[in-house]
Design an enzyme around this catalytic site. Structure first.
Site, short mmCIF file in Angstrom:
data_model
loop_
_atom_site.label_atom_id
_atom_site.label_comp_id
_atom_site.label_asym_id
_atom_site.label_seq_id
_atom_site.Cartn_x
_atom_site.Cartn_y
_atom_site.Cartn_z
N ASP A 87 0.84 -1.21 0.00
CA ASP A 87 0.00 0.00 0.00
C ASP A 87 0.87 1.25 0.00
OD1 ASP A 87 -2.35 1.39 -0.04
OD2 ASP A 87 -2.78 1.14 2.09
N ASN A 121 -10.39 -3.22 -6.70
CA ASN A 121 -9.60 -2.19 -7.40
C ASN A 121 -10.18 -1.78 -8.75
OD1 ASN A 121 -6.38 -3.33 -6.13
ND2 ASN A 121 -7.66 -1.66 -5.40
C1 FPP Z 1 -1.66 0.05 -3.65
O1 FPP Z 1 -1.24 1.40 -3.59
C2 FPP Z 1 -1.02 -0.64 -4.79
C3 FPP Z 1 -1.67 -1.20 -5.85
C4 FPP Z 1 -3.14 -1.23 -6.00
C5 FPP Z 1 -0.95 -1.80 -6.98
C6 FPP Z 1 0.25 -2.60 -6.62
C7 FPP Z 1 0.86 -3.17 -7.83
C8 FPP Z 1 2.19 -3.22 -8.08
C9 FPP Z 1 3.22 -2.72 -7.15
C10 FPP Z 1 2.66 -3.82 -9.36
C11 FPP Z 1 2.93 -5.30 -9.22
C12 FPP Z 1 3.20 -5.89 -10.55
C13 FPP Z 1 3.41 -7.21 -10.88
C14 FPP Z 1 3.32 -7.69 -12.28
C15 FPP Z 1 3.72 -8.23 -9.94
P1 FPP Z 1 -2.36 2.54 -3.64
O2 FPP Z 1 -2.53 2.97 -5.06
O3 FPP Z 1 -3.61 2.05 -2.98
O4 FPP Z 1 -1.69 3.68 -2.80
P2 FPP Z 1 -2.47 4.77 -1.95
O5 FPP Z 1 -3.13 4.05 -0.82
O6 FPP Z 1 -1.36 5.67 -1.49
O7 FPP Z 1 -3.44 5.44 -2.85
#
Ligand code: FPP
Length: 260
Positions: free
Chosen positions: A35, A83
């Site tokens: 996160d 998501n």
């Molecule tokens: C949460 O941060 C993260 C995600 C929804 C995406 C995570 C995906 C990756 C790191 C890529 C992985 C790729 C592969 C192919 C394995 P957020 O957007 O919810 O952050 P926030 O809470 O600060 O808004």
């Protein structure tokens, strides 16, 4: 258990497990809720999606560290069933990012003996991504290194409903006596079938929630929450999480501590 060798023949040098950690008491299976990508980017005046790109680098580095230090499985929450509610541009960016990462990283995953699996309702993903996933899964299935599970279009409740449906179908077909259904039969119908339950759940960016992740499998996991945003999660943060894990007494509902 002895320390793994400091170097291998692969191009990337192997990282040595920090001496403050007890190798024999490392978790076998670590799960991560990655996160804080969006907040990491916003705090730098960048578009949110840049945070996801940086998040991939953090995931690659965490996978390599876990593998080098002797952890047997890493399960990461990449995209939840919830998501899809994000803006279309961000969802499209993430799907394309997953495709690019798979295309770019497959060779090194193969070389490093990583066994990759994608857990979730994969048929709900774009077709090209499904093909890349099938190819990566097949090409790494025989690898004997770390198990790398990427939860994609994954929801813990949906996984449990799916398991219930599959068991009910087998009972309706006369293959299974409903009274014989036990915890093992349920576990065998989950996406994680065959994988040991996580010992440690790490969640970055400070929220104290499970967010529909591995609801069944995390029953006895130790939970470590760090304020670090996922793209900043590196060797120091991983070491702190593992030290925190090693400071816990795991009793699994009994009175006596049980050693890993
Ligand atoms: C949460 O941060 C993260 C995600 C929804 C995406 C995570 C995906 C990756 C790191 C890529 C992985 C790729 C592969 C192919 C394995 P957020 O957007 O919810 O952050 P926030 O809470 O600060 O808004």
């Amino acid at each position: 258990m002895s320390r793994p060798p400091a170097a291998s023949t692969d191009a990337a040098p192997r990282s040595v497990c920090p001496p403050e950690l007890e190798i024999a008491r490392l978790p076998s299976h670590v799960a991560v809720i990655m996160d804080g990508n969006g907040r990491w980017a916003e705090s730098r005046g960048l578009p949110r999606v840049m945070g996801h790109r940086a998040g991939v680098e953090a995931l690659k580095s965490t996978l390599r560290l876990c593998s080098d230090w002797g952890i047997k499985a890493l399960t990461a929450y990449a995209f939840s069933t919830e998501n899809w509610a994000r803006p279309g541009d961000e969802v499209n960016f993430l799907m394309t990012l997953f495709e690019r990462v798979l295309q770019k990283e497959l060779r090194s995953l193969e070389q490093e003996q990583v066994r990759i699996r994608f857990l979730g309702d994969l048929e709900g993903l774009p077709e090209k991504l499904q093909e890349l996933i099938a190819d990566a899964t097949e090409r790494t299935a025989g690898n004997d290194g770390i198990h790398f599970n990427v939860c994609t279009n994954y929801g813990g409740r949906r996984e449990l409903v799916r398991a219930a449906q599959r068991l009910a179908q087998r009972a309706a077909d006369g293959e299974l006596d409903p009274l014989q259904i036990d915890e093992n039969s349920v576990a065998a119908e989950l996406f994680t079938a065959g994988e040991q339950d996580p010992d440690l759940l790490i969640r970055t960016s400070g929220e104290h929630r499970i967010s529909n992740f591995l609801l069944w499998q995390l029953a006895y996991a130790e939970i470590h929450v760090t304020d670090v945003f996922w793209p900043d999660f590196g060797p120091e943060a991983l070491t702190r999480a593992l030290l925190d894990y090693q400071s816990r007494q795991r009793r699994f509902g009994g009175l006596d501590p049980i050693s890993p």
